[in-house]
Design a protein around this motif. Sequence first.
Motif, PDB file in Angstrom:
ATOM      1  N   LEU A  78       3.447   2.985  -8.695  1.00  0.00           N
ATOM      2  CA  LEU A  78       2.516   2.136  -8.835  1.00  0.00           C
ATOM      3  C   LEU A  78       2.422   1.218 -10.080  1.00  0.00           C
ATOM      4  O   LEU A  78       2.478  -0.090 -10.193  1.00  0.00           O
ATOM      5  CB  LEU A  78       1.001   2.579  -8.504  1.00  0.00           C
ATOM      6  N   ASN A  79       2.516   1.883 -11.170  1.00  0.00           N
ATOM      7  CA  ASN A  79       2.832   1.538 -12.400  1.00  0.00           C
ATOM      8  C   ASN A  79       3.760   0.404 -12.843  1.00  0.00           C
ATOM      9  O   ASN A  79       3.550  -0.643 -13.117  1.00  0.00           O
ATOM     10  CB  ASN A  79       2.798   2.561 -13.421  1.00  0.00           C
ATOM     11  N   GLN A  80       4.897   0.841 -12.058  1.00  0.00           N
ATOM     12  CA  GLN A  80       6.058   0.143 -12.193  1.00  0.00           C
ATOM     13  C   GLN A  80       6.025  -1.177 -11.355  1.00  0.00           C
ATOM     14  O   GLN A  80       6.382  -2.272 -11.940  1.00  0.00           O
ATOM     15  CB  GLN A  80       7.370   1.083 -11.533  1.00  0.00           C
ATOM     16  N   LEU A  81       5.639  -1.103 -10.053  1.00  0.00           N
ATOM     17  CA  LEU A  81       5.242  -2.277  -9.411  1.00  0.00           C
ATOM     18  C   LEU A  81       4.545  -3.234 -10.127  1.00  0.00           C
ATOM     19  O   LEU A  81       4.528  -4.379 -10.080  1.00  0.00           O
ATOM     20  CB  LEU A  81       4.856  -1.861  -8.023  1.00  0.00           C
ATOM     21  N   TYR A 126       0.739  -1.085   0.068  1.00  0.00           N
ATOM     22  CA  TYR A 126       0.242   0.129   0.072  1.00  0.00           C
ATOM     23  C   TYR A 126       0.735   1.251   0.144  1.00  0.00           C
ATOM     24  O   TYR A 126       1.763   1.513   1.017  1.00  0.00           O
ATOM     25  CB  TYR A 126      -0.915   0.022   1.126  1.00  0.00           C
ATOM     26  N   LEU A 127       0.525   1.988  -0.989  1.00  0.00           N
ATOM     27  CA  LEU A 127       1.403   3.260  -1.068  1.00  0.00           C
ATOM     28  C   LEU A 127       0.896   4.569  -0.704  1.00  0.00           C
ATOM     29  O   LEU A 127      -0.455   4.636  -0.783  1.00  0.00           O
ATOM     30  CB  LEU A 127       1.758   3.588  -2.802  1.00  0.00           C
ATOM     31  N   ALA A 159      -2.925  -4.919   4.014  1.00  0.00           N
ATOM     32  CA  ALA A 159      -1.585  -4.864   3.245  1.00  0.00           C
ATOM     33  C   ALA A 159      -0.397  -5.282   4.002  1.00  0.00           C
ATOM     34  O   ALA A 159      -0.553  -5.179   5.551  1.00  0.00           O
ATOM     35  CB  ALA A 159      -1.286  -3.242   2.876  1.00  0.00           C
ATOM     36  N   ASN A 160       0.529  -6.238   3.588  1.00  0.00           N
ATOM     37  CA  ASN A 160       1.566  -6.367   4.206  1.00  0.00           C
ATOM     38  C   ASN A 160       2.691  -5.363   4.648  1.00  0.00           C
ATOM     39  O   ASN A 160       3.423  -5.199   5.699  1.00  0.00           O
ATOM     40  CB  ASN A 160       2.462  -7.663   3.717  1.00  0.00           C
ATOM     41  N   ASP A 186      -1.560  -1.009  -4.138  1.00  0.00           N
ATOM     42  CA  ASP A 186      -2.770  -0.079  -4.108  1.00  0.00           C
ATOM     43  C   ASP A 186      -2.323   1.430  -3.313  1.00  0.00           C
ATOM     44  O   ASP A 186      -1.378   1.265  -2.698  1.00  0.00           O
ATOM     45  CB  ASP A 186      -3.930  -0.791  -3.292  1.00  0.00           C
ATOM     46  N   THR A 187      -3.310   2.218  -3.549  1.00  0.00           N
ATOM     47  CA  THR A 187      -2.940   3.668  -2.659  1.00  0.00           C
ATOM     48  C   THR A 187      -4.468   4.170  -2.379  1.00  0.00           C
ATOM     49  O   THR A 187      -5.437   3.664  -2.365  1.00  0.00           O
ATOM     50  CB  THR A 187      -2.209   4.373  -3.855  1.00  0.00           C
ATOM     51  N   ASP A 188      -3.973   5.278  -1.738  1.00  0.00           N
ATOM     52  CA  ASP A 188      -5.273   5.897  -0.958  1.00  0.00           C
ATOM     53  C   ASP A 188      -5.605   7.010  -2.145  1.00  0.00           C
ATOM     54  O   ASP A 188      -5.092   8.063  -2.749  1.00  0.00           O
ATOM     55  CB  ASP A 188      -4.900   6.607   0.287  1.00  0.00           C
ATOM     56  N   TYR A 189      -7.089   7.067  -2.617  1.00  0.00           N
ATOM     57  CA  TYR A 189      -7.721   7.949  -3.474  1.00  0.00           C
ATOM     58  C   TYR A 189      -8.623   8.740  -2.878  1.00  0.00           C
ATOM     59  O   TYR A 189      -9.333   9.613  -3.557  1.00  0.00           O
ATOM     60  CB  TYR A 189      -8.389   7.185  -4.546  1.00  0.00           C
TER      61      TYR A 189
END
Length: 412
Positions: free
Chosen positions: A341-344, A325-326, A372-373, A352-355
Amino acid sequence: MFKRVPGTKDILPNETPSWQRIETEARKVFSLYNYQEIRTPIIEDAALFNRTLGATTEIVQKQMFIIHNQEDTYALRPEGTASIVRSYLENSLDKTSGFTKLYYIGPMFRLERPQKGRLRQFHHIGCEAIGSQDAALDVEVIALASQLLENFGITGYKIILNSLGCLKDKQALSSELEKNLSEKSKELCCDCQERLKKNVLRVLDCKNEKCRLIVKELSVNQSHLCPDCLSHFEEVKKGLKLLNIPFEIQDHLVRGLDYYNRTVFEITHSNLGSQDAIAAGGRYNNLVRELGGPELGGIGFAFGVERLFLAAGERVANSQKKLIYLITLGEAAKETGIKILNQLRKNNIACDTDYLSKSLKGALRAANDAAANLVLILGDDELKNNIITLKDMSQSTQKEVKLEDLVEELKC
Ligand code: HAM
């Protein structure tokens, strides 16, 4: 607000991982036994089921979802076997491959009174092996069902077995039952009084308590079997013993569908209450011919997936997925974050991330909710130094990693 139709179920995101696990295991085991997947339509000509399951069966008489369309009458499929044999013949699989092993996963529809383990839309994981009458195939199919249960992590089940014999044997059994039951006809439930006239075998699987007691007293055994069917049944039993697969013979097991002959079986589980069958199946040596094809034997079974979950309880646990989780802090970090995120994801790392532009505390809570770990934190300071903070959620530890080393670090 609209509500779902009674007897149907939404399979929610917290449940789908278990469904996917069951389906993945099933595909793995079917492939070990060289079965190939077939996907047939959910709607079929209603007459297909009248013809194969039998016009006097519960399913055809009371449980079909019928769609009238001008002069056509369609039905939502109540089961898979009839559709698959229809497809096998329509697509000439009997000519191209002869002996064919097929499996299927999908929804079935029966207009039943909903209760625990009994739905109007439920799911089958099933298989059909078409083109052989060999008793060794019956053994393989039952072994396959028990390996599926082993892979699903389900224990405590019972395999119940019987043989109905060939058409002639079934007729002999019916005449014997008619004779024995006619004296007690007044004591049977209304449905069974009808069954006695139209399809007496159905009386044997009536759930009415009074009928069950009457049936229990009947001396039904394998005496109706002709020498060929008896020897087929002996071979099946011998094969199962050879593979150490425990089973129980139950003379009253006749199954509710007309297409069965010779071997029939059910797998029951005590966790289920009155609807205790988690799977059922059997041979149908007349079905291919009944649908206009050649004289070919077939056998198969279907698991009720919802009932598998009732039997498994907590055991079909979700395998822990790995999620990163970013969390970005500030506009500049957000832009770099999109690239990270795209690269991962291009490197097969789930993230995933917070929108919702949450605060650091709120975003950490969201990461926790998403199970998320690892959390990656990217703020202005990190960006300036070309680093990112890695926070291990289970260990509560954290470290800094250079941005260009991030993918390698996460792959380990
Ligand atoms: P069946 O016994 O009608 O057989 O269904 C198989 C399994 O589906 C049952 O043992 C049960 O676990 C599940 N099931 C049936 N009805 C419901 C329901 N209303 N709600 C939830 N689960 C249900 C057949 O359908 C045959 N086509 C099996 C077969 C395949 N025979 C030969 N090949």
